[in-house]
Every structure is written in C-alpha cells, then in structure tokens.
Design an enzyme around this catalytic site. Structure first.
Site, PDB file in Angstrom:
ATOM      1  N   HIS A  82       0.833  -1.207   0.000  1.00 20.06           N
ATOM      2  CA  HIS A  82       0.000   0.000   0.000  1.00 20.06           C
ATOM      3  C   HIS A  82       0.863   1.251   0.000  1.00 20.06           C
ATOM      4  O   HIS A  82       2.055   1.203   0.306  1.00 20.06           O
ATOM      5  CB  HIS A  82      -0.970   0.000   1.195  1.00 20.06           C
ATOM      6  N   CYS A 136       3.917   5.266   5.590  1.00 18.36           N
ATOM      7  CA  CYS A 136       4.032   4.032   6.376  1.00 18.36           C
ATOM      8  C   CYS A 136       5.485   3.566   6.356  1.00 18.36           C
ATOM      9  O   CYS A 136       6.193   3.751   5.363  1.00 18.36           O
ATOM     10  CB  CYS A 136       3.119   2.959   5.782  1.00 18.36           C
ATOM     11  N   GLN A 154      -7.195  -3.045   9.491  1.00 19.01           N
ATOM     12  CA  GLN A 154      -8.413  -2.270   9.721  1.00 19.01           C
ATOM     13  C   GLN A 154      -9.490  -2.720   8.733  1.00 19.01           C
ATOM     14  O   GLN A 154      -9.195  -3.080   7.598  1.00 19.01           O
ATOM     15  CB  GLN A 154      -8.113  -0.779   9.566  1.00 19.01           C
ATOM     16  N   SER A 177      -5.959   5.395   9.823  1.00 22.02           N
ATOM     17  CA  SER A 177      -4.535   5.712   9.639  1.00 22.02           C
ATOM     18  C   SER A 177      -4.309   6.823   8.627  1.00 22.02           C
ATOM     19  O   SER A 177      -3.283   7.498   8.660  1.00 22.02           O
ATOM     20  CB  SER A 177      -3.779   4.464   9.177  1.00 22.02           C
ATOM     21  N   HIS A 180      -5.254   5.465   1.582  1.00 20.46           N
ATOM     22  CA  HIS A 180      -4.367   4.455   0.998  1.00 20.46           C
ATOM     23  C   HIS A 180      -4.724   4.167  -0.451  1.00 20.46           C
ATOM     24  O   HIS A 180      -5.883   4.256  -0.845  1.00 20.46           O
ATOM     25  CB  HIS A 180      -4.509   3.096   1.714  1.00 20.46           C
TER      26      HIS A 180
END
Length: 199
Positions: A82, A136, A154, A177, A180
C-alpha cells in the site's frame, strides 16, 4: 534500491525443499525465509549480505518457478502493498518522512489521487512511489505488508484488499490511519530483478 539487511531480525532459515541451484540465483546466493516478516529473502553466505530483492544475474523465470514450488502460502491469507498518505486527523499524524503532519484530509486525498493517476497511466508503479511517498514504514519494502489474514488489518482496508485480484490497484481507501492505495500481490511474488540495483 537495496533494502536493509536482516542482520538484526529474528532467526531465519534456508528454504530446503529442493536444490538451491534450481532457484536461478547467482553462485553463493540462496533463498531464506524471514520468521519476523514471514517473507522470503536472498542471502549470500560468503559476503553475509541479505536483501529483499533478487541479486543481479538472477534467472527471473527459474526463480518464479522455484518460489511457486517452495514458498509457504499461508491458508486464508493474501499479500498486498500500500501507499499511505496521512493527514492531521490520522490516528498517528506523524511518519518517517514528517514528524508533525498538518495537511487536511482533503489535501491527502488529492495527493493520493495524483499518485493513482501516475500509476494507472503506467508512468510508475505503486511500489516505486511507496518508497518515497508513503507515510508508512513499509515504504522501505516498497509498501509490501507481507501475508495477512482477515481480522489483522483495519476493516475498511481488509475489505478492499480481499476484494482485489492479484495485480489490481484500488481506488482511494480511507481508514483511521489515513488514505491508501492498495495493490494485491501474488503470495509468492518477488521484486523483479531488473528493479534491483547494487549497493
């Protein structure tokens, strides 16, 4: 880009299901499996070098066959990469790139849509962009998250990742978060040797 060594990772072991010569690797190299990451990597016994991507001179077709025959495919798990763009309302609004992220969610979405357009046009790949643009820590592995099963990510991320076909890239996905883009991989997919560079 050469990824970091496994010298500080937990113990790992060679894949010994068949002769390493069948793997198509240059002399001195072997395929090993990282217990901490649950992914295959490449190790040179003479130089003690460890790397995620195949070394220069690898026969990519032989390696693909070897990996398909010898790597463990966790049942019920998929593998994906991702590219994450965080914003000020993200669960943890900081990253390896930026200590205090202040952008609005709308700006993060616009940034990600720009990346998506470049990927879909064929100008670049998600893995290439993730190395420099993802918030990330998986950026150092081209966004690769390794194998994961249901209940490990998630909910919004998991639903999209499991719905993708291998090789398919998602649209923008929102989670706590950030936002993405997700690309589903084949379980035994490795980075192409032509993408590897020497240290």
């Amino acid at each position: 880009m050469v990824w970091s060594s496994f010298s500080n990772q937990s113990p790992s072991f060679p894949l010994t299901f068949s002769l390493q010569a069948d793997a198509g690797l240059p002399a001195g190299w072997e395929v090993r499996h990282s217990n901490s990451k649950n992914l295959p990597y490449f190790f040179n016994g003479a130089s003690k070098e460890s790397r995620w991507e195949p070394p220069e001179g690898t026969d990519v077709e032989k390696l693909k066959v070897y990996m398909a025959q010898n790597t463990r495919k966790p049942e019920g798990k998929i593998r994906a990469a991702h590219l994450l763009v965080k914003h000020k309302d993200s669960r943890r609004p900081s990253s390896w790139k930026e200590q205090n992220i202040t952008r609005a969610k709308e700006e993060a979405i616009d940034i990600l849509k720009g990346h998506e357009a470049r990927i879909r046009s064929g100008e670049t790949s998600l893995g290439d962009l993730a190395q420099t643009e993802s918030d990330c820590s998986s950026a150092k592995k081209r966004g690769d998250l390794g194998p994961f099963g249901k209940g490990e990510m998630q909910k919004e991320f998991e639903e999209v990742a499991f719905a993708l076909e291998p090789g398919q890239v998602s649209n923008v996905v929102e989670t706590a978060s950030g936002v993405h883009l997700i690309e589903r991989y084949e379980p035994d997919q490795t980075i192409r040797a032509e993408d590897a560079t020497l240290e």
